[in-house]
Motif scaffolding. Sequence first.
Motif, short mmCIF file in Angstrom:
data_model
loop_
_atom_site.label_atom_id
_atom_site.label_comp_id
_atom_site.label_asym_id
_atom_site.label_seq_id
_atom_site.Cartn_x
_atom_site.Cartn_y
_atom_site.Cartn_z
N GLY A 1 -52.59 -10.21 -22.78
CA GLY A 1 -52.85 -10.39 -21.36
C GLY A 1 -52.07 -11.61 -20.91
O GLY A 1 -51.65 -12.42 -21.74
N HIS A 2 -51.86 -11.78 -19.60
CA HIS A 2 -51.11 -12.94 -19.14
C HIS A 2 -51.89 -14.24 -19.32
O HIS A 2 -51.29 -15.32 -19.40
N GLY B 1 -43.30 -9.62 -29.31
CA GLY B 1 -44.22 -9.93 -28.22
C GLY B 1 -43.68 -9.29 -26.96
O GLY B 1 -42.66 -8.60 -26.99
N PHE B 2 -44.33 -9.52 -25.86
CA PHE B 2 -43.94 -8.90 -24.60
C PHE B 2 -42.50 -9.30 -24.26
O PHE B 2 -42.16 -10.47 -24.23
N SER B 3 -41.66 -8.31 -23.99
CA SER B 3 -40.23 -8.55 -23.81
C SER B 3 -39.89 -8.96 -22.38
O SER B 3 -40.66 -8.75 -21.44
N ASN B 4 -38.71 -9.54 -22.21
CA ASN B 4 -38.24 -9.93 -20.88
C ASN B 4 -38.16 -8.73 -19.94
O ASN B 4 -38.54 -8.82 -18.77
N GLN C 1 -40.36 -5.68 -15.38
CA GLN C 1 -40.87 -4.41 -14.83
C GLN C 1 -42.31 -4.54 -14.31
O GLN C 1 -42.72 -3.74 -13.47
N THR C 2 -43.04 -5.52 -14.79
CA THR C 2 -44.39 -5.75 -14.25
C THR C 2 -44.33 -6.56 -12.95
O THR C 2 -45.34 -6.69 -12.25
N GLY C 3 -43.16 -7.12 -12.65
CA GLY C 3 -43.02 -7.95 -11.46
C GLY C 3 -43.62 -9.34 -11.61
O GLY C 3 -43.86 -10.04 -10.62
N MET C 4 -43.83 -9.77 -12.86
CA MET C 4 -44.52 -11.04 -13.10
C MET C 4 -43.60 -12.17 -13.56
O MET C 4 -44.06 -13.30 -13.77
N TRP D 1 -41.82 -0.77 -23.51
CA TRP D 1 -43.15 -0.16 -23.62
C TRP D 1 -43.32 0.72 -24.86
O TRP D 1 -44.35 1.33 -25.06
N GLY D 2 -42.31 0.77 -25.72
CA GLY D 2 -42.43 1.47 -26.99
C GLY D 2 -43.22 0.65 -27.99
O GLY D 2 -43.32 -0.58 -27.88
#
Length: 234
Positions: free
Chosen positions: A103-104, A159-162, A167-170, A197-198
């Motif tokens: 989560g953020h 971890g969460f990629s750039n 794409q989440t707009g965050m 998202w893979g």
Amino acid sequence: MAPKVLVVLTSQDKIPSTGHPTGWYLPEFAHPWAELHEKTELVIASPRGGETPLDPSSVKMFESDPVSVKFLNEQSALWKHTHKLADFVDRVDEFDALFYVGGHGPMFDLHYDETSLALIQSFAAAGKPVSAVCHGPTVFLRATTATGEPLLSSATVTGFSNVEEDQTGMTSSMPYMLEDELNRVSGGGFVKADQPWGEKVVVSRTASGSTLITGQNPASATGVGREILKALGV
């Protein structure tokens, strides 16, 4: 006796720059819990203790995911009555593994949390598996070994990629880009799925020699749970 896992949730409920609601991400707790709860004893903690913030956007996004919906409807006591993280600093010997839900939120509280860092470093020094999913691996960025070496030094990590953040707009709301920082601290060891998202789950070693398990995104949450079980031999 079942292995005991300390699960850590964020206490951060808002993005500081925007006031946008945030917290921990539903499938990143729901799916690992589904893998772990019958074979391990899970203890849930957070920096502030008590009720932790579930990111409302994750509830909406995963309303068609049966595992997440069942967890949301049946297990709310897990995140509404968490223990304070500080209660466990001197109790690492009671546990067999450490897991951080993504989560953020963790980007803003757990990344800087000295209690969290002390726990991570103690678990790793004791040779116990440390793990995290999505934004969760931010918790390892400032962790070090007893000699001051970055815990992620020479590790392979994800971890969460750039691209996913874009794409989440965050991206503009983040204090740093997780992919960039994981790649920098590990010395170029960041890896990710072929497509955004893979699923991507990585098992590596910390600089202390303990097992390091990281997952890239929500799709990787089940795999992280399974790798924790493997690391525990159950």
